[in-house]
Design an enzyme around this catalytic site. Structure first.
Site, PDB file in Angstrom:
ATOM      1  N   SER B 176       0.854  -1.185   0.000  1.00  0.00           N
ATOM      2  CA  SER B 176       0.000   0.000   0.000  1.00  0.00           C
ATOM      3  C   SER B 176       0.895   1.241   0.000  1.00  0.00           C
ATOM      4  O   SER B 176       1.780   1.342  -0.852  1.00  0.00           O
ATOM      5  CB  SER B 176      -0.931  -0.042   1.213  1.00  0.00           C
ATOM      6  OG  SER B 176      -1.885   0.978   1.131  1.00  0.00           O
ATOM      7  N   ARG B 246     -13.135   6.580   8.405  1.00  0.00           N
ATOM      8  CA  ARG B 246     -12.672   5.188   8.384  1.00  0.00           C
ATOM      9  C   ARG B 246     -13.655   4.285   7.644  1.00  0.00           C
ATOM     10  O   ARG B 246     -13.265   3.317   7.001  1.00  0.00           O
ATOM     11  CB  ARG B 246     -12.475   4.679   9.807  1.00  0.00           C
ATOM     12  CG  ARG B 246     -11.889   3.278   9.888  1.00  0.00           C
ATOM     13  CD  ARG B 246     -10.508   3.229   9.278  1.00  0.00           C
ATOM     14  NE  ARG B 246      -9.801   1.986   9.603  1.00  0.00           N
ATOM     15  CZ  ARG B 246      -8.530   1.769   9.350  1.00  0.00           C
ATOM     16  NH1 ARG B 246      -7.803   2.693   8.763  1.00  0.00           N
ATOM     17  NH2 ARG B 246      -7.956   0.644   9.670  1.00  0.00           N
ATOM     18  N   ASP B 399      -8.340  -5.469  -6.091  1.00  0.00           N
ATOM     19  CA  ASP B 399      -8.025  -4.213  -5.392  1.00  0.00           C
ATOM     20  C   ASP B 399      -8.652  -3.038  -6.141  1.00  0.00           C
ATOM     21  O   ASP B 399      -8.393  -2.841  -7.328  1.00  0.00           O
ATOM     22  CB  ASP B 399      -6.492  -4.058  -5.338  1.00  0.00           C
ATOM     23  CG  ASP B 399      -6.014  -2.887  -4.477  1.00  0.00           C
ATOM     24  OD1 ASP B 399      -6.825  -2.000  -4.162  1.00  0.00           O
ATOM     25  OD2 ASP B 399      -4.818  -2.886  -4.138  1.00  0.00           O
ATOM     26  N   HIS B 443      -7.733  -4.664  -1.625  1.00  0.00           N
ATOM     27  CA  HIS B 443      -6.466  -4.035  -1.262  1.00  0.00           C
ATOM     28  C   HIS B 443      -5.812  -4.688  -0.044  1.00  0.00           C
ATOM     29  O   HIS B 443      -4.588  -4.792   0.023  1.00  0.00           O
ATOM     30  CB  HIS B 443      -6.715  -2.544  -1.003  1.00  0.00           C
ATOM     31  CG  HIS B 443      -5.467  -1.774  -0.728  1.00  0.00           C
ATOM     32  ND1 HIS B 443      -4.457  -1.647  -1.664  1.00  0.00           N
ATOM     33  CD2 HIS B 443      -5.034  -1.119   0.381  1.00  0.00           C
ATOM     34  CE1 HIS B 443      -3.476  -0.929  -1.139  1.00  0.00           C
ATOM     35  NE2 HIS B 443      -3.791  -0.603   0.086  1.00  0.00           N
ATOM     36  N   ASP B 444      -6.597  -5.104   0.924  1.00  0.00           N
ATOM     37  CA  ASP B 444      -6.023  -5.659   2.162  1.00  0.00           C
ATOM     38  C   ASP B 444      -5.514  -7.085   2.031  1.00  0.00           C
ATOM     39  O   ASP B 444      -5.179  -7.720   3.040  1.00  0.00           O
ATOM     40  CB  ASP B 444      -7.051  -5.591   3.302  1.00  0.00           C
ATOM     41  CG  ASP B 444      -6.986  -4.264   4.056  1.00  0.00           C
ATOM     42  OD1 ASP B 444      -6.130  -3.425   3.706  1.00  0.00           O
ATOM     43  OD2 ASP B 444      -7.783  -4.077   4.996  1.00  0.00           O
TER      44      ASP B 444
END
Lengths: 463, 463
Positions: B176, B246, B399, B443-444
């Site tokens: 990232s 968040r 992602d 993405h994670d």
């Protein structure tokens, strides 16, 4: 560091405070003088229980209804669009589909009688959260009942029958939420519609789209000026929350390769120091979109309709449940053995506190009751009763809100429905998918790339 | 209608008001007792002008530095992660890459000396907006200078040289934002790094990712408790803005096919009426992620680092401009002919008011100065000086924040750079792309699918 973006928000609030009655939000100005009004004094029973004792629909028309009343096309709007799809004698301003509609245009007013309505739940004159609750003379605000897409459709259907005496419309067409509505019309009234066109719509919402709408709602509801929906008599409307919500919304409507071409990573003024307020071209664009919209639409209508979109699901389980809820409300009302007030919509505390994160990711069964496959079968079962209809489904590869797999899903399930029931090979279900090369505008392609949507629509309607 | 999600926010604010000093945000608790500290008393000159007169870096290590100091691997973190990648003797709690690091693990502590730092600008002890400005003894807050990814890298490089006496690190690895940093290390110090690994990173941000971070920043900055960054002495921190930010961030980190499998469109409790507070499983998930994080990270650090990510661009034009800005600041400081205060970062009013919407979409040249092709060439020019290095680039098809085309772009440009300079066929640039079938975590993935990231990493490091 300077924060001109925050100064601007504070200035607007101050302006509301200073002016005796505050600048009126634009949606309040939508007059009934330049639209047409239908009023139903019969109650409408709602899928999530309860009813509206009466309702109004504000609408506009183009072209003429023919003698045998067989040429009516119903146009469904997206979330925030009004009935003003096209300029007309009552309102000369260009509409949101100005170039799409007209003599010899994609929706040909020489041939068809076009009707576009403002959905119930909205804020352009049709009954919604900013309307007066007849029971106490005050605005509904968040006392307004939750609606389904099917509720909106049933209200429209009553207009079609009662106002125009039309028992079967020639076609139903809509984009985005209108694409949901167009399918819902077929689902609710399969024998009362000829051709169905669903552009950039879906048969059921998906988690990313719900997530993006969730954030828009939470951001708006967290604006102290939203005041849990009771802001109509306050000086300052929740303009900040609306602006932020619209910026998030704009990401879902427009992001796609277009932004790479149009904005790239260039800053509005590279000679200045980077700042936390809008700085990149893409940021000034989003900021501007939020500014433009923040007083254009009723915040409560945005919340309700956004939620209605989340809830849209043509799966058999859901549709059966909705019908049951509505029939029960109607039966109770007709039996007159109970106080009708008991049937009014009573939202209860939602399950905020559930923590799905404690369920391991690998064990998806713990959070979902149906597997993805079971869920797909459920959707097929819910749609197959109208799979014999002539249906055109259009999708756009660059759309991130209603991604192209959702339109493919509609097409695949309807074709399967045909085959399973021995109703043919499914060739009645037409599918057009616009590639990234054809349109890089994402979800808003239907507003921006008229010819690529319009040509297949015209061909389908006239074929 | 009830709004338990708003009640919860109001309760938290009230709790802050009631308690004598308010519950301390968790990031304030990151002690220096269980980490290591490096302090530089020499100023660090910054790419956007000005300097920090001194700075601290808090870091952690695993394994042992060998005799010839050739086995150091630098691990770069993502935006909100701390140096605690793995449990160690100073801190037994599991780290964010616990299973990835250890004896015989993907990053093998038997072989390598691993160092993970907290970036400057962050809030885990390294110098950032919540640090004390030595000039007046008060917290920097939004007086803190804007940083580039390269500034972060130069601070780390000083630690590597001064604390460990290492002139060339064995490898640089990050995911990232860490993937940006890993490439930036090669760009800034091509002769001081052996192998480079960039996972789910990019060579330059793109408009969608900037747009999503923009919304997070705007939402946070619109929380009245943010107070333009000067909230440290106030009773109530901007917990609502942080929670909302968040939730938006979580969409970018995690959305992907996983959500379809895990949540679908199921509601947390289908027996209840639909509500405007979190209701669908996906909503309760986002709500929970926001709740967990809202006091975990310093809001100003989030704003600064998020902006630093937006600004990342290895293109020649940008990199040259940054270097010029920094050298000018350094020259002036060394010349001592002007007051060093004049070189301090002075953000100016940003160009909020620009309206790119007035430029027709079809005419992209009006908003961008470089065409997409010119922009690509610029990126190639900025990267080719390190295209002869051994580089592993890993991307993930699902992602949406750092989409797979961004990693392909890195690979394509570096390989072109090799060929153009007669440095070989580009086979020194390795590329792995995980398909949706392999990882649906978006993405994670680097936190969740360790083996699929770890195997190519181990092979590359040891090959």
């Amino acid at each position: 560091m300077l924060f001109p973006c925050l100064d601007k928000l504070e200035d607007r609030s101050q302006k509301f405070l200073n002016e005796s009655s505050g600048p009126e939000p634009a949606y309040g100005k939508v007059g009934k003088h330049n639209t047409l009004l239908y009023k139903s004094d019969e109650p409408i029973f709602l899928d999530y229980g309860g009813f509206l004792p009466s309702f109004e629909i504000v609408y506009e028309t183009w072209g003429k209804l023919n003698e045998d009343k067989s040429n009516l096309i119903l146009i469904h709007t997206g979330l925030s669009a009004s009935s003003h799809a096209k300029s007309n004698s009552l309102n000369k301003n260009p509409g949101w589909w100005e170039g799409f509609i007209g003599p010899n245009k994609y929706l040909d007013t020489n041939k068809y009688f076009l009707v576009c309505t403002n959905v119930i739940g909205g804020c352009y004159g049709s009954t919604g959260p900013s309307s007066i609750d007849p029971s106490d003379g005050k605005r509904y605000a968040t006392r307004f009942p939750m609606l389904s897409v099917q509720d909106m459709i049933r209200a429209q259907n009553r207009l079609i029958k009662e106002q125009f005496g039309v028992s079967k419309i020639y076609a139903s067409i809509g984009c985005s939420m209108g694409g949901m509505q167009s399918l819902a019309y077929a689902s609710e009234f399969p024998n009362e519609v000829g051709k169905i066109i669903s552009v950039s719509g879906c048969a059921r919402s998906h988690p990313y789209s719900i997530a993006m709408r969730h954030c828009q709602r939470q951001v708006l509801m967290s604006d102290p000026n939203w005041n849990r929906g009771f802001y109509y008599d306050n000086k300052i409307p929740p303009h900040t929350g609306m602006k932020l919500a619209r910026e998030i919304g704009t990401i879902t409507y427009r992001s796609g390769p277009e932004w790479e071409y149009r904005f790239g990573v260039e800053r509005a003024d590279p000679s200045r120091q980077p700042a936390l307020c809008p700085d990149f071209l893409i940021e000034t664009y989003l900021d501007h979109q939020g500014e433009k919209f923040c007083l254009e639409y009723d915040p409560n209508s945005m919340l309700y309709i956004s939620k209605t979109m989340d809830l849209f699901d043509l799966g058999l389980t859901n549709v059966s449940k909705l019908r049951k809820g509505r029939f029960q409300a109607e039966e109770k009302f007709n039996g007159k053995d109970i106080d009708p007030k008991e049937l009014q919509f009573r939202p209860v505390e939602s399950a905020c506190s559930i923590d799905p994160d404690t369920a391991p990711v690998s064990n998806v069964r713990r959070t979902r009751k149906l597997t993805p496959l079971e869920s797909k079968v459920d959707l097929l079962e819910g749609m197959k009763h109208f799979s014999n209809k002539d249906i055109l489904v259009i999708g756009v590869e660059s759309d991130i809100l209603f991604p192209a797999w959702q339109q493919r899903e509609i097409v695949d399930l309807l074709r399967q429905g045909c085959k399973q029931q021995g109703l043919g090979d499914g060739s009645n279900i037409k599918h057009v998918e616009l590639s990234e090369e054809v349109s890089m505008y994402g979800h808003d392609t239907f507003l921006l790339s008229l010819e690529h949507i319009g040509e297949p629509v015209k061909h389908f309607l006239e074929g």
